[in-house]
Design a protein around this motif. Structure first.
Motif, PDB file in Angstrom:
ATOM      1  N   VAL A  23       0.852  -1.195   0.000  1.00 31.08           N
ATOM      2  CA  VAL A  23       0.000   0.000   0.000  1.00 31.08           C
ATOM      3  C   VAL A  23       0.889   1.247   0.000  1.00 31.08           C
ATOM      4  O   VAL A  23       1.792   1.376   0.823  1.00 31.08           O
ATOM      5  N   ASP A  63      -9.541   3.964  -6.343  1.00 29.29           N
ATOM      6  CA  ASP A  63      -9.228   2.627  -5.842  1.00 29.29           C
ATOM      7  C   ASP A  63      -8.118   2.677  -4.792  1.00 29.29           C
ATOM      8  O   ASP A  63      -8.152   1.935  -3.802  1.00 29.29           O
ATOM      9  N   GLU A  64      -7.143   3.547  -5.010  1.00 28.80           N
ATOM     10  CA  GLU A  64      -6.065   3.679  -4.033  1.00 28.80           C
ATOM     11  C   GLU A  64      -6.583   4.256  -2.725  1.00 28.80           C
ATOM     12  O   GLU A  64      -6.170   3.833  -1.643  1.00 28.80           O
ATOM     13  N   GLU A  86      -8.432   1.438  -0.949  1.00 29.61           N
ATOM     14  CA  GLU A  86      -7.494   0.464  -0.399  1.00 29.61           C
ATOM     15  C   GLU A  86      -6.778   1.028   0.826  1.00 29.61           C
ATOM     16  O   GLU A  86      -6.640   0.351   1.849  1.00 29.61           O
TER      17      GLU A  86
END
Length: 746
Positions: free
Chosen positions: A333, A347-348, A351
């Motif tokens: 990550v 999306d990051e 996450e």
């Protein structure tokens, strides 16, 4: 910081093997460079001598840069390499890493005589303090060594940027960690700057000497190079002695030696942390530093792969280099708070939020914040869509973690944000935060308060802006998290003005389910209106039918409807908004008649003299329950109310705290509506039928208490209600006997 130098640059030999990977002979037809530049792990078969404890052929896997090669000799069948003095105590040639992961290289060997050195007297004392008392949690040693490794590679990168050459420039920058439960060992290896002999003595023989700070002074590095260096105090390496009874460091400097030397020498540093250490020249060491920790029996759990993986993810997940555990990368990550917001994908964000918050929902809001004044701050905050505290699953812990240079200093850090913002998830990273020497806590309380103030102000400004930008989304979020904001009003007076702008309530001016802000209420206030009116009731149905609301409804005065116990305390603590006083319409201080002319008087109402007589009679009849009885003009459809009473919310709170010690209801102030039929008839019945008149007076009083929400148990009025029902069904000339005598229903 010096700690960074300490753990950087070594590779190690497997202590269990009588041979190292340098025993592997590469045929002369195979070029050394092509072997080193291989991009995939290779399987290497080691040839065992007859004296080997294991006769079967075994294999070892590792990234290619971990292998060192040597040209073959004419007699390659039983080639002898000087071995590390420590290897004879081990039994297994190729003990596999935990969970069958990749193998650490075992190419390092001691090739020179070990020279003993004594720690300085002060160093011995400090070493005992570091190993026994400095750190709160033993697991922090992993963070310290990874931080050192990261610093070591940052230094090499800086050397390359300045145009200087380094040895083995094709070896990638990464941190490799290996666990071995059988041998109770932990290996941490980097491909960073490494150390020569004098640096080993200087950096590992002196506690408190920060190699990282020394590097910054010598190179004059600044800006991004400076901010990427983690170490500060020069004690991190010694945290290994909290868990290990033997520590070996293999290191080879990345700086090429001056001519005529063609190869940078490598060394092995070893100590048990008791007072001495040895340094010997070694061979088979690649650029960087490799630390082998033989764990104490009570700390052997640090050789468990899952334990180390959890520690890495907790503290060092966002280090700027790949961290591989038994060959598998752990830190996947990205530290997106350090990246420009327009470069981060949805999306990051999802996450990262789920990683940092340990949650599975999708946040409603996010704030990507950075500032350099008054202190350097990089932060990323998320406002979740739901929380578990409402289900009675315990109080939420603080949701923001403190980082310094991408290394976690404190998870769920208290003091970064006020407690009522504990629902906010995210990270704060600052280079300016003063840390204690263990880097586990912040030191400067005034700076912490300043950080708290800056972040709280920014978050509240953000919430206020989102509430105005998209009211529907905000109302949905507010219904879930509004309780936390209300808690802030009651517990943190410093921020009540900022929080009050984000509060939302139902109002008589809007339909059920629609909410308004205090700012919107003020904008709709009638000319000359000086107060913001509110009424606390369980539901809207009770509000619109409340006797307290009658006068305001008749005069079209807007009233806020509050539905929770907490709302009552919010209003009492907030007290005013925008120069307007917040006033409960249950109070006598609210003069409805002064706001607008009253409705035309009722000719059927009692005269002033009759009102005085009735009030006097009620004071006598209800002497145990009232202190004052007076007339009111604020009622239209109700016979009486009580005013200036303790709130129903307060009594409910007291009852929840200790049901056996709820204070007795004090005497009340009763106000009567002289034009109401019940009051007019009561005035007449008090003389003609005093027994029934007394029962009616008691019931009028109870009804007023019910309207105020102050009746703890309504069952007490059932006998009286039954009597009054019987009277209502009887002929006016056939009155029932007094309550003291019984009468069977026919």
């Amino acid at each position: 910081m010096w700690r960074s130098i300490i753990t950087r640059n070594s590779l190690l030999r497997r202590p269990s093997s009588p041979y190292s990977l340098c025993d592997v002979l590469i045929p002369s037809s195979t070029s050394t460079s092509s072997f080193l530049m291989a991009r995939h792990p290779r399987e290497i078969n080691t040839n065992k001598t007859p004296s080997s404890s294991t006769s079967s052929t075994s294999s070892s896997f590792a990234p290619p840069f971990l292998f060192r090669t040597f040209s073959s000799t004419p007699d390659s069948t039983n080639h002898s390499i000087p071995s590390d003095s420590s290897s004879s105590s081990s039994s297994s040639t190729t003990s596999s890493a935990s969970n069958h992961g990749a193998q650490p290289s075992t190419s390092e060997t001691v090739s020179g005589n070990a020279v003993k050195h004594d720690f300085q007297t002060e160093t011995q004392k400090l070493l005992d303090i570091v190993a026994r008392s400095l750190y709160t949690d033993k697991e922090v040693f992993v963070r310290e060594l990874i931080s050192n490794a990261s610093d070591a590679m940052e230094k090499v990168r800086h050397v390359q940027v300045t145009g200087k050459s380094i040895i083995d420039p094709d070896i990638p920058f990464e941190i490799n960690i290996f666990t071995n439960e059988e041998e109770k060992t932990l290996i941490i290896q980097d491909t960073g700057i490494g150390m020569n002999q004098s640096e080993l003595i200087q950096n590992l023989g002196r506690i408190g000497h920060s190699g990282s700070l020394e590097f910054l002074k010598q190179t004059g590095a600044g800006g991004e190079d400076k901010s990427a260096i983690i170490g500060q105090f020069g004690v991190g390496f010694y945290s290994t002695f909290m868990v290990g009874n033997r520590v070996r460091v293999y290191s080879r400097s990345a700086i090429p030696p001056p001519p005529p030397s063609s190869s940078s020498p490598s060394y092995m540093w070893e100590s048990d942390g008791t007072g001495q250490y040895t340094i010997a020249e070694a061979s088979g060491v690649v650029r960087g530093t490799k630390i082998i920790i033989n764990l104490r029996d009570d700390c052997s759990y640090f050789s468990d792969r899952k334990t180390i993986e959890n520690i890495i993810k907790k503290y060092s997940n966002f280090v700027g280099f790949p961290i591989k555990l038994n060959g598998e990368r752990v830190n996947t990550v990205r530290p997106i708070w350090t990246i420009p917001k327009d470069k981060v994908t949805e999306d990051e964000h999802k996450e990262f939020y789920q990683f940092i918050a340990r949650a599975y929902d999708t946040p409603v809001y996010r704030l990507h914040y950075s500032t350099d004044s008054p202190i350097h701050i990089r932060g990323l905050f998320y406002l979740p869509s739901q929380h578990m505290e409402k289900f009675g699953m315990g109080r939420l812990e603080p949701g923001v973690s403190l980082f310094s240079r991408k290394v976690m200093i404190q998870a769920k850090a208290k003091g970064i944000l006020p407690d009522w913002l504990r629902f906010v998830k995210g990270v704060v990273d600052s280079e300016d935060i003063p840390l204690n020497i263990s880097r586990e806590h912040m030191q400067d309380s005034s700076l912490i308060q300043k950080l708290n103030s800056v972040l709280t102000k920014r978050i509240m400004k953000f919430i206020e802006g989102e509430a105005k930008r998209d009211p529907d989304t905000y109302l949905k979020w507010y219904k879930e998290f509004g309780t936390f904001l209300k808690e802030g009003i009651c517990t943190d007076f410093k921020w009540k003005e900022e929080i009050s702008k984000c509060l939302r309530f139902e109002t008589s001016a809007k339909e059920e389910g629609e909410m308004t802000s205090l700012e919107e209420y003020v904008s709709r206030m009638q000319e000359g209106q000086r107060e913001i009116y509110y009424l606390n009731v369980p539901a809207r149905e009770y509000a619109v039918n409340s006797p307290y609301y009658e006068g305001f409804k008749a005069k079209n005065l807007e009233v806020l409807f509050l539905y929770t116990n907490l709302d009552d305390f919010v209003m009492q603590n907030l007290n005013d908004y925008g120069g307007k006083t917040l006033a409960s319409i249950e109070s006598t201080k609210v003069d409805v008649d002064a706001e607008k002319p009253a409705t035309p008087s009722n000719d059927n109402s009692l005269s002033e003299q009759e009102v005085d007589q009735l009030c006097s009679w009620l004071r006598t009849t209800l002497s145990s329950r009232v202190t004052i009885v007076r007339e009111t003009k604020r009622l239209h459809n109700s016979p009486a109310i009580i005013t200036d009473h303790e709130t129903a919310s307060y009594r409910r709170m007291m009852r929840h705290m200790d049901p056996t010690r709820v204070p007795q209801l004090p005497k009340q102030q009763l106000e009567i509506n002289s034009s109401h039929p019940i009051i007019i008839k009561l005035f007449k019945q008090r003389q003609t039928h005093p027994v029934i008149a007394k029962e009616v007076a008691e019931q009028v009083m109870d009804n007023a208490l019910v309207a105020a929400g102050l009746v703890d148990d309504s069952r007490s009025m059932l006998p009286r209600l039954n009597t009054l029902l019987e009277v209502a069904l009887d002929s006016p000339h056939d009155l029932p006997p007094p309550p003291s005598s019984s009468k069977n229903e026919e």
